[in-house]
Scaffold this active site. Structure first.
Site, PDB file in Angstrom:
ATOM      1  CG  ASP A  25      29.604 -44.651  57.936  1.00 38.66           C
ATOM      2  OD1 ASP A  25      30.271 -44.319  57.183  1.00 38.66           O
ATOM      3  OD2 ASP A  25      28.446 -44.753  58.018  1.00 38.66           O
ATOM      4  CD  GLU A  26      26.185 -48.156  58.485  1.00 36.49           C
ATOM      5  OE1 GLU A  26      25.217 -48.458  59.041  1.00 36.49           O
ATOM      6  OE2 GLU A  26      26.299 -47.389  57.332  1.00 36.49           O
ATOM      7  CB  ALA A  27      34.340 -50.537  56.767  1.00 35.95           C
TER       8      ALA A  27
END
Length: 535
Positions: A343-345
């Protein structure tokens, strides 16, 4: 209750034994008048089906024996678990012995025969008559679930660790129960703040009461790396040395982790370890300079921002690192799943992200494990076995629905419904509010099998309630944020949706308050719950 210490315990034991002389296995009017049996309708999660027997009650007494399936070490262990809980509160000996013959003896029987096939591997049948309590299941996991229901059918004082006067009635009738979804999870973030083994064990015990069967441990993030890896020792020693706000940090040795896994297994909970990547990796990048594209290690991070870190997806060393980390973790983890985060890369280019996730999936598969990732992983090419954990705040996500239609299973954790770190309201001191505020009505008021457009019930693996810990630093904090919301999510995972009724649930949930009080559990006294007087 601990007032009075040993003297109180001795007096209470005398009272309990005196009461048991009245309250026999067949019941007794004097004791029955003192304590009203807990009705089947008070159990959380709601049972799939029940038939109460009016006027019938079984009373646990000083002569009660627990009989277990003679050929099953697991059933024997579950009998011992039940006896240990009840010995503390009742003062009764409650011997555990092998069942003999096909007819259950007077007492409590835990049997791996006679349950309907419809309850599957996790369900059970519970029969209570005036002379016996019989839990039947097809597998030990079902027996354990039945024991959790039995615990809730006993007076709250049964959870005490000191002897109470009793009596100990159980309402008569039959329950036939099985889960809606096979995966009913909780997640504990030990990366933002570290929690010792004893705290994790306590949380395991608390969630087991509500038939949660998976505990997802978020073991790494920007602020800390929490599992020892022999091939990369600096990850834990240096990367695990701090926490949000600059606290002391900490990490689990591999023996610590084995201890958690074994303890969870004894409660029929499977550990799902997460190593988040390619983002949320500052602790790893700070520990080993060579994991950075420029070969320069960043400083340790103690803030709460997200999206700024990334493994170097173009370096072959990165994949050697991942292979070795997941290799050690797979060897320590008997459960089927390894969580890869994903996530949230924001610091990884989309094409690089997709190529990275695709390669990491193959590494995990090579170690014999099934990939779970936050739903962002559907932007790569999920393996047929990969599970996407949905954490969004909308009811539409075209990439997730397209993946589901291609066969990807979805684990439902919508942040604005299931995240236990969200504040209850604007006055809540702990937690965050980026996904909104979540009280019981919001946590309970959705249907996992029909929540996300294009993701039908057959595509849903189950539900999970994550607890992120940017603001959480103690067991008391964990309990305050998890209860009463976690039982709401657990009910969505276990109970048939036909039982879904907010008004009834508020009363059933409120009935847990006295039990939590006896357990010493630090719960939030939500105004959306119908609490009994004095709870």
């Amino acid at each position: 209750m601990k007032i009075g210490g040993r003297r109180y315990a001795r007096v209470a034991l005398v009272l309990a034994l005196a009461t048991s002389a009245i309250w026999t296995a067949g019941g007794g009017n004097a004791a029955q008048a003192a304590v009203t049996p807990v009705p089947f309708s008070s159990v959380v999660p709601a049972v799939a089906g029940s038939a109460p027997a009016a006027g019938v009650t079984y009373g646990i007494s000083a002569t009660t024996t627990i009989y277990t399936e003679s050929t099953s070490t697991e059933a024997t262990a579950i009998g011992g678990y039940l006896a240990a809980i009840l010995r503390g509160s009742t003062g009764y000996p409650l011997p555990v012995t092998a069942a003999t013959g096909s007819t259950p003896a007077a007492g409590i029987s835990l049997l791996l025969s006679g349950a309907p096939s419809s309850v599957g591997d996790q369900g059970y049948q519970l029969d209570v008559t005036a002379t016996s309590i019989v839990v039947r299941a097809n597998q030990p996991a079902g027996l354990f679930a039945g024991v959790q229901t039995l615990r809730q059918l006993l007076p709250p004082a049964a959870e005490s660790t000191t002897v109470q006067p009793g009596p100990w009635p159980v309402a008569g009738g039959r329950i036939v129960d099985s889960p809606r979804f096979g995966y009913r999870g909780a997640m504990l973030d030990v990366a933002r703040h570290f929690f010792p083994v004893a705290t994790v064990k306590r949380y395991i015990d608390e969630i087991a009461l509500y038939k949660v069967n998976y505990l997802h441990l978020h073991l790494s993030d920007d602020q800390g790396w929490r599992i020892a890896v022999n091939s990369w020792p600096n990850l834990a020693v240096y990367g695990g040395s701090t926490a949000v706000g600059g606290g002391p940090g900490g990490y689990y040795t591999q023996d610590d982790y084995r201890q958690i896994v074994a303890y969870a297994a004894s409660r029929y909970i499977t550990i799902v370890p997460e190593i988040d990547m390619p983002g949320h990796t500052n602790a790893a990048l700070a520990s080993y300079a060579e994991l950075n594209c420029d070969g320069v290690a960043p400083p340790l991070y103690t803030g709460t921002d997200v999206g700024f870190s990334s493994l170097c997806t173009s370096k072959e060393l990165t994949y050697t690192f991942i292979d070795q980390v997941f290799g050690e973790l797979a060897a320590l983890t008997p459960g089927p799943y390894l969580h890869i985060g994903g996530d949230e890369a924001q610091s990884t280019q989309p094409a690089d992200y997709a190529a990275f996730i695709n390669r990491v999936q193959q590494i995990v598969a090579a170690h014999g494990k099934t990939v779970v990732g936050w739903h962002d992983v559907v932007n790569a090419t999920p393996l047929p076995s990969t599970v996407a954990q949905f954490w969004g705040t909308t009811t539409r996500n075209s990439a997730v629905s397209a993946a589901a239609q291609r066969g990807t299973k979805v684990l439902m954790s919508p942040a604005n419904r299931a995240y236990l770190d969200m504040k209850y309201n604007s006055r809540t001191t702990l937690g965050q509010n980026w996904a909104g505020v979540i009280d019981v009505k919001t946590a309970y008021g959705w249907d996992p099998g029909a929540y996300l457009s294009g993701v039908g019930e057959s595509s849903v693996l189950g539900v999970e309630a994550p607890l992120w810990t940017e603001t959480i630093t103690s067991l008391a904090d964990i309990e305050y944020m998890a209860f009463p919301r976690l039982p709401a999510i657990a009910e969505l995972g276990w109970s048939p949706y036909s039982t879904h009724d907010l008004t009834a649930f508020k009363t059933r949930l409120g009935a847990q308050g006295p039990r939590w009080h006896v357990m010493g559990l630090n719960y939030y006294h939500s105004t959306q719950v119908t609490w009994p007087a004095g709870s």
